[in-house]
Design a protein around this motif. Structure first.
Motif, short mmCIF file in Angstrom:
data_model
loop_
_atom_site.label_atom_id
_atom_site.label_comp_id
_atom_site.label_asym_id
_atom_site.label_seq_id
_atom_site.Cartn_x
_atom_site.Cartn_y
_atom_site.Cartn_z
N CYS A 54 2.85 16.69 -2.18
CA CYS A 54 2.08 16.07 -1.10
C CYS A 54 1.12 17.11 -0.53
N GLU A 61 0.83 -1.19 0.00
CA GLU A 61 0.00 0.00 0.00
C GLU A 61 0.87 1.26 0.00
N ASP A 86 -1.18 7.86 1.84
CA ASP A 86 -1.93 8.91 1.16
C ASP A 86 -1.15 10.21 1.26
N GLN A 87 -1.56 11.21 0.51
CA GLN A 87 -0.79 12.45 0.40
C GLN A 87 -0.68 13.19 1.73
N TYR A 88 -1.72 13.08 2.57
CA TYR A 88 -1.67 13.77 3.87
C TYR A 88 -0.68 13.09 4.81
#
Length: 349
Positions: free
Chosen positions: A83, A41, A44-46
């Protein structure tokens, strides 16, 4: 009592304030909380942005202020790393600001000891090269420390060898020193510290000796003493800030002693003293962190305050996993470069 002992007393004050320490610890845990990612996986961008923000804050080595500076640079970080950086919550921003204002207040108590007719107070501020995203309120009282302990800190910093050297400069020469811009002095100090760090904790750079010898020949020893004194006072303030910072998360400093040492070497030179050691004890430490070393070769081993300058983890068949550390000794003035102040006054140079 010495400066270092007053600093330890300040740390004890923080340790006694358990509710405030718990609040700070809880906030830092939240800042460093990341989602679990399974193999294969992607973050995520955060989450990726949070990691970059925190790494930026930690690498700056400016205690709580690193997170505030990184937060103010969210857009730049997002653009550079593609990001999304989460903004600090109102509560996180408020507590980090409160903590940094406390450190600013303490620092100003020391910085204001520089004679009023010298114009280089900003040089003594360890945060001066960073964007000013927090200012201290004009009417500020410490939330942690009593007036008594802060007065004791000021009293003992007056005896700092750097302030003593500056105090011996004839006041008639102050106007000449003021002609040197703070920017130029900052650059000179950066060159000195860069040479010192590159030489490592076990050696002193030849540049230091050359600079002292040249200054004595050229009769520019007073400006050099001034620059070195400012450098050392600034380093002492930075060490104090780091001690305060660590006391929020540690009940005592990490210890290296005969129980966990594999090997230890020491050195003494023109800049100060250093240790190179291997230890079976692996702490979660970074450069600039402070530790205690009990040198087993001392006839009466006592805790020596040291600053980590380099740290790595190694593995071999004989010792297994172990830490390799380069440590710079901190003196009673909280100064890692105390030898430079002694060297400029040696007759043989």
């Amino acid at each position: 009592m010495s400066i270092v002992k007053v600093a330890y007393e300040m740390c004890k004050t923080i340790l006694k304030n358990s509710s405030f320490r718990d609040e700070v610890s809880s906030m830092m845990s939240e800042l460093n909380k990341f989602q679990d990612v399974k193999i294969g996986e992607r973050l995520d961008q955060y989450e990726f942005g949070k990691i970059i923000r925190n790494q930026s804050a930690e690498k700056a080595n400016i205690q709580f202020y690193g997170y505030l500076v990184a937060d103010s640079q969210r857009k730049e970080i997002e653009k550079q790393f593609n990001c999304l950086v989460p903004q600090l919550t109102k509560e996180q921003y408020g507590l980090l600001t409160k903590l940094h204002r406390e450190i600013i207040y303490i620092n100003e108590k020391i910085i204001n000891l520089l004679p009023n007719n010298l114009n280089h107070r900003s040089i003594l501020d360890p945060y001066s090269i960073y964007e000013k995203v927090v200012t201290k309120e004009h009417s500020y009282d410490s939330l942690i420390f009593t007036d008594e302990i802060l007065e004791s800190l000021q009293l003992h910093f007056k005896k700092h060898k750097g302030f003593q050297e500056i105090g011996e400069i004839p006041s008639g020469l102050h106007s000449e020193l003021n002609k040197i811009s703070s920017k130029n002095i900052e650059n000179i100090i950066f060159l000195f510290t860069d040479r010192i760090r590159k030489a490592g904790v076990m050696h002193s750079p030849d540049d230091i000796l050359e600079a002292i010898e040249n200054a004595k020949r050229d009769k520019t020893i007073i400006p050099l003493k001034y620059f070195i004194s400012l450098m050392c006072i600034r380093e002492s303030i930075q060490t104090l800030n780091q001690l305060i910072y660590q006391s929020f998360f540690q009940s005592k400093l990490p210890i290296y002693n005969e129980d966990n040492l594999i090997s230890i070497r020491s050195a003494s030179h023109l800049v100060g003293n250093g240790y190179s050691l291997k230890s079976q004890q692996i702490y979660n430490l970074n450069p600039i962190d402070l530790v205690h070393v009990f040198d087993p070769y001392d006839t009466e081993p006592a805790p020596t305050l040291c600053q980590i300058e380099n740290i790595s983890t190694s593995f071999n068949n004989k010792f297994g996993s172990h830490a390799d550390l380069k440590l710079r000794v901190i003196d009673e003035d909280l100064n890692p470069f105390f030898g430079t102040l002694e060297s400029i006054n040696h007759k043989f140079l």
